[in-house]
Design a protein around this motif. Structure first.
Motif, PDB file in Angstrom:
ATOM      1  N   MET A   1       0.875  -1.188   0.000  1.00  0.00           N
ATOM      2  CA  MET A   1       0.000   0.000   0.000  1.00  0.00           C
ATOM      3  C   MET A   1       0.902   1.226   0.000  1.00  0.00           C
ATOM      4  O   MET A   1       1.691   1.420   0.927  1.00  0.00           O
ATOM      5  N   HIS A   2       0.807   2.069  -1.024  1.00  0.00           N
ATOM      6  CA  HIS A   2       1.662   3.250  -1.134  1.00  0.00           C
ATOM      7  C   HIS A   2       0.874   4.491  -0.733  1.00  0.00           C
ATOM      8  O   HIS A   2      -0.230   4.711  -1.241  1.00  0.00           O
ATOM      9  N   VAL A   3       1.412   5.265   0.187  1.00  0.00           N
ATOM     10  CA  VAL A   3       0.764   6.498   0.655  1.00  0.00           C
ATOM     11  C   VAL A   3       1.605   7.686   0.199  1.00  0.00           C
ATOM     12  O   VAL A   3       2.814   7.708   0.440  1.00  0.00           O
ATOM     13  N   LYS A   4       0.969   8.621  -0.485  1.00  0.00           N
ATOM     14  CA  LYS A   4       1.704   9.779  -1.037  1.00  0.00           C
ATOM     15  C   LYS A   4       1.081  11.093  -0.558  1.00  0.00           C
ATOM     16  O   LYS A   4      -0.134  11.266  -0.664  1.00  0.00           O
ATOM     17  N   ARG A   5       1.903  11.967  -0.036  1.00  0.00           N
ATOM     18  CA  ARG A   5       1.439  13.289   0.410  1.00  0.00           C
ATOM     19  C   ARG A   5       1.245  14.178  -0.812  1.00  0.00           C
ATOM     20  O   ARG A   5       2.115  14.222  -1.688  1.00  0.00           O
ATOM     21  N   LEU A   6       0.110  14.874  -0.882  1.00  0.00           N
ATOM     22  CA  LEU A   6      -0.128  15.804  -1.989  1.00  0.00           C
ATOM     23  C   LEU A   6       0.267  17.215  -1.590  1.00  0.00           C
ATOM     24  O   LEU A   6       0.665  17.461  -0.452  1.00  0.00           O
ATOM     25  N   GLU A   7       0.099  18.138  -2.535  1.00  0.00           N
ATOM     26  CA  GLU A   7       0.639  19.488  -2.303  1.00  0.00           C
ATOM     27  C   GLU A   7      -0.140  20.285  -1.270  1.00  0.00           C
ATOM     28  O   GLU A   7       0.346  21.289  -0.771  1.00  0.00           O
ATOM     29  N   LEU A   8      -1.358  19.870  -0.942  1.00  0.00           N
ATOM     30  CA  LEU A   8      -2.094  20.563   0.128  1.00  0.00           C
ATOM     31  C   LEU A   8      -1.871  19.796   1.425  1.00  0.00           C
ATOM     32  O   LEU A   8      -2.132  18.593   1.493  1.00  0.00           O
ATOM     33  N   ASP A   9      -1.421  20.502   2.447  1.00  0.00           N
ATOM     34  CA  ASP A   9      -1.101  19.880   3.737  1.00  0.00           C
ATOM     35  C   ASP A   9      -2.248  19.022   4.263  1.00  0.00           C
ATOM     36  O   ASP A   9      -3.379  19.511   4.377  1.00  0.00           O
ATOM     37  N   GLY A  10      -1.955  17.758   4.502  1.00  0.00           N
ATOM     38  CA  GLY A  10      -2.962  16.882   5.102  1.00  0.00           C
ATOM     39  C   GLY A  10      -3.686  15.994   4.124  1.00  0.00           C
ATOM     40  O   GLY A  10      -4.377  15.062   4.530  1.00  0.00           O
ATOM     41  N   VAL A  11      -3.530  16.258   2.805  1.00  0.00           N
ATOM     42  CA  VAL A  11      -4.228  15.466   1.787  1.00  0.00           C
ATOM     43  C   VAL A  11      -3.256  14.417   1.230  1.00  0.00           C
ATOM     44  O   VAL A  11      -2.094  14.730   0.924  1.00  0.00           O
ATOM     45  N   PHE A  12      -3.748  13.176   1.123  1.00  0.00           N
ATOM     46  CA  PHE A  12      -2.893  12.076   0.664  1.00  0.00           C
ATOM     47  C   PHE A  12      -3.622  11.231  -0.374  1.00  0.00           C
ATOM     48  O   PHE A  12      -4.858  11.126  -0.328  1.00  0.00           O
ATOM     49  N   THR A  13      -2.881  10.613  -1.256  1.00  0.00           N
ATOM     50  CA  THR A  13      -3.440   9.498  -2.037  1.00  0.00           C
ATOM     51  C   THR A  13      -2.916   8.197  -1.427  1.00  0.00           C
ATOM     52  O   THR A  13      -1.809   8.155  -0.880  1.00  0.00           O
ATOM     53  N   ILE A  14      -3.751   7.183  -1.538  1.00  0.00           N
ATOM     54  CA  ILE A  14      -3.386   5.847  -1.049  1.00  0.00           C
ATOM     55  C   ILE A  14      -3.618   4.874  -2.186  1.00  0.00           C
ATOM     56  O   ILE A  14      -4.702   4.868  -2.798  1.00  0.00           O
ATOM     57  N   SER A  15      -2.598   4.123  -2.518  1.00  0.00           N
ATOM     58  CA  SER A  15      -2.696   3.181  -3.646  1.00  0.00           C
ATOM     59  C   SER A  15      -2.448   1.769  -3.147  1.00  0.00           C
ATOM     60  O   SER A  15      -1.282   1.375  -2.972  1.00  0.00           O
ATOM     61  N   PRO A  16      -3.538   1.030  -2.878  1.00  0.00           N
ATOM     62  CA  PRO A  16      -3.372  -0.349  -2.396  1.00  0.00           C
ATOM     63  C   PRO A  16      -2.739  -1.248  -3.461  1.00  0.00           C
ATOM     64  O   PRO A  16      -2.927  -1.030  -4.668  1.00  0.00           O
ATOM     65  N   ARG A  17      -1.995  -2.227  -3.010  1.00  0.00           N
ATOM     66  CA  ARG A  17      -1.378  -3.189  -3.937  1.00  0.00           C
ATOM     67  C   ARG A  17      -2.448  -4.187  -4.408  1.00  0.00           C
ATOM     68  O   ARG A  17      -3.333  -4.569  -3.635  1.00  0.00           O
ATOM     69  N   ARG A  18      -2.355  -4.600  -5.691  1.00  0.00           N
ATOM     70  CA  ARG A  18      -3.286  -5.601  -6.215  1.00  0.00           C
ATOM     71  C   ARG A  18      -2.498  -6.862  -6.566  1.00  0.00           C
ATOM     72  O   ARG A  18      -1.465  -6.777  -7.240  1.00  0.00           O
ATOM     73  N   PHE A  19      -2.981  -7.992  -6.077  1.00  0.00           N
ATOM     74  CA  PHE A  19      -2.347  -9.280  -6.380  1.00  0.00           C
ATOM     75  C   PHE A  19      -3.153  -9.939  -7.487  1.00  0.00           C
ATOM     76  O   PHE A  19      -4.249 -10.451  -7.255  1.00  0.00           O
ATOM     77  N   GLY A  20      -2.637  -9.852  -8.699  1.00  0.00           N
ATOM     78  CA  GLY A  20      -3.361 -10.393  -9.853  1.00  0.00           C
ATOM     79  C   GLY A  20      -3.025 -11.843 -10.100  1.00  0.00           C
ATOM     80  O   GLY A  20      -1.942 -12.323  -9.784  1.00  0.00           O
ATOM     81  N   ASP A  21      -4.037 -12.550 -10.598  1.00  0.00           N
ATOM     82  CA  ASP A  21      -3.803 -13.915 -11.087  1.00  0.00           C
ATOM     83  C   ASP A  21      -4.832 -14.191 -12.181  1.00  0.00           C
ATOM     84  O   ASP A  21      -5.557 -13.282 -12.599  1.00  0.00           O
ATOM     85  N   ASP A  22      -4.908 -15.427 -12.620  1.00  0.00           N
ATOM     86  CA  ASP A  22      -5.770 -15.677 -13.782  1.00  0.00           C
ATOM     87  C   ASP A  22      -7.250 -15.559 -13.430  1.00  0.00           C
ATOM     88  O   ASP A  22      -8.119 -15.638 -14.297  1.00  0.00           O
ATOM     89  N   ARG A  23      -7.587 -15.340 -12.115  1.00  0.00           N
ATOM     90  CA  ARG A  23      -8.997 -15.130 -11.755  1.00  0.00           C
ATOM     91  C   ARG A  23      -9.351 -13.634 -11.791  1.00  0.00           C
ATOM     92  O   ARG A  23     -10.510 -13.258 -11.928  1.00  0.00           O
ATOM     93  N   GLY A  24      -8.347 -12.811 -11.589  1.00  0.00           N
ATOM     94  CA  GLY A  24      -8.573 -11.372 -11.448  1.00  0.00           C
ATOM     95  C   GLY A  24      -7.539 -10.786 -10.506  1.00  0.00           C
ATOM     96  O   GLY A  24      -6.335 -10.901 -10.745  1.00  0.00           O
ATOM     97  N   TYR A  25      -8.014 -10.174  -9.374  1.00  0.00           N
ATOM     98  CA  TYR A  25      -7.026  -9.655  -8.408  1.00  0.00           C
ATOM     99  C   TYR A  25      -7.609  -9.692  -6.999  1.00  0.00           C
ATOM    100  O   TYR A  25      -8.840  -9.775  -6.814  1.00  0.00           O
ATOM    101  N   PHE A  26      -6.690  -9.588  -6.003  1.00  0.00           N
ATOM    102  CA  PHE A  26      -7.082  -9.367  -4.608  1.00  0.00           C
ATOM    103  C   PHE A  26      -6.347  -8.134  -4.109  1.00  0.00           C
ATOM    104  O   PHE A  26      -5.175  -7.910  -4.475  1.00  0.00           O
ATOM    105  N   SER A  27      -7.001  -7.341  -3.280  1.00  0.00           N
ATOM    106  CA  SER A  27      -6.346  -6.138  -2.757  1.00  0.00           C
ATOM    107  C   SER A  27      -6.858  -5.831  -1.358  1.00  0.00           C
ATOM    108  O   SER A  27      -8.062  -5.890  -1.104  1.00  0.00           O
ATOM    109  N   GLU A  28      -5.942  -5.523  -0.452  1.00  0.00           N
ATOM    110  CA  GLU A  28      -6.319  -4.982   0.850  1.00  0.00           C
ATOM    111  C   GLU A  28      -6.584  -3.484   0.645  1.00  0.00           C
ATOM    112  O   GLU A  28      -5.650  -2.730   0.360  1.00  0.00           O
ATOM    113  N   THR A  29      -7.839  -3.051   0.765  1.00  0.00           N
ATOM    114  CA  THR A  29      -8.155  -1.662   0.408  1.00  0.00           C
ATOM    115  C   THR A  29      -8.039  -0.711   1.594  1.00  0.00           C
ATOM    116  O   THR A  29      -8.044   0.503   1.416  1.00  0.00           O
ATOM    117  N   PHE A  30      -7.949  -1.255   2.823  1.00  0.00           N
ATOM    118  CA  PHE A  30      -7.740  -0.384   3.984  1.00  0.00           C
ATOM    119  C   PHE A  30      -7.032  -1.154   5.089  1.00  0.00           C
ATOM    120  O   PHE A  30      -7.384  -2.310   5.362  1.00  0.00           O
TER     121      PHE A  30
END
Ligand SMILES: Cc1cn([C@H]2C[C@H](O)[C@@H](COP(=O)(O)OP(=O)(O)O[C@H]3O[C@H](C)C(=O)[C@H](O)[C@H]3O)O2)c(=O)[nH]c1=O
Length: 190
Positions: A1-30
């Protein structure tokens, strides 16, 4: 899970990791531990979800007044949105400024908007589903808004020729100049 600070103090993007396989993917979203370590000690009490049928639907710009101000963790489950946070903290070095991010079912990206900000989005596709966690319960008495098209905020909504689809409430929200002081800046959040 990658957390990135944006240019406004206190605002972040969060990019959960996706584990892909031939069924689709799994991701811990929080993860509370990762969120607390990287963003702050916030806890969520309510989950929301909205469906917008039409592209060009604009929901916002909304916030709740203190003491019921809400932090929001927003993600897109279907389609894509142009998501916006506006700094409403009087005394903030970025007061009245905004930041925008594209959130989509494909990119799985999330936007954290802390208390003190207005939030809104414009849909980029039809049948867009947005889900978001909030840090305080809905309180109609504390529900307030800011005009989406306020030239003082100057958001370049990507309507691409579509006319904005608004609720009656959002069409008549006040501009920043008429809002008065709603939040005070208490120094850098993180
Ligand atoms: C927000 C909310 C609304 N409601 C009821 C009140 C109305 O009868 C109906 C629609 O509410 P509203 O028009 O405010 O919904 P949106 O325009 O999607 O507003 C939301 O979208 C923008 C982008 C936001 O950031 C806010 O969290 C939220 O205000 O749901 C509830 O019962 N609970 C709630 O938490």
């Amino acid at each position: 899970m990658h957390v990135k600070r944006l240019e406004l103090d206190g605002v972040f993007t969060i990019s959960p990791r996706r584990f892909g396989d031939d069924r689709g993917y799994f991701s811990e979203t929080f993860r509370q531990d990762i969120f607390s370590q990287n963003v702050g000690d916030f806890h969520f009490v309510q989950d929301n979800q909205s469906l917008s049928a039409e592209r060009g639907t604009v929901r916002g710009l909304h916030f709740q007044l203190a003491p019921r101000a809400q932090g929001k963790l927003v993600r897109c489950l279907a389609g894509a949105i142009f998501d916006v946070a506006v700094d409403l903290r009087s005394g903030s070095p970025t007061f009245g400024q905004h930041v925008s991010v594209e959130l989509s079912a494909d990119n799985g990206q999330q936007l954290w908007i802390p208390p003190g900000f207005a939030h809104g989005f414009c849909t980029l596709t039809e049948n867009t589903i947005v889900a978001y966690k909030v840090t305080d319960y809905y309180s109609p008495e504390h529900d307030r808004g800011l005009l989406w098209s306020d030239p003082q905020i100057g958001i370049a909504w990507p309507l691409d020729g579509f006319s904005a689809r608004l609720s009656e409430k959002d069409a008549r929200q006040p501009p920043l100049a008429e809002l008065g002081e709603v939040f005070r800046y208490e120094g850098p959040t993180r």
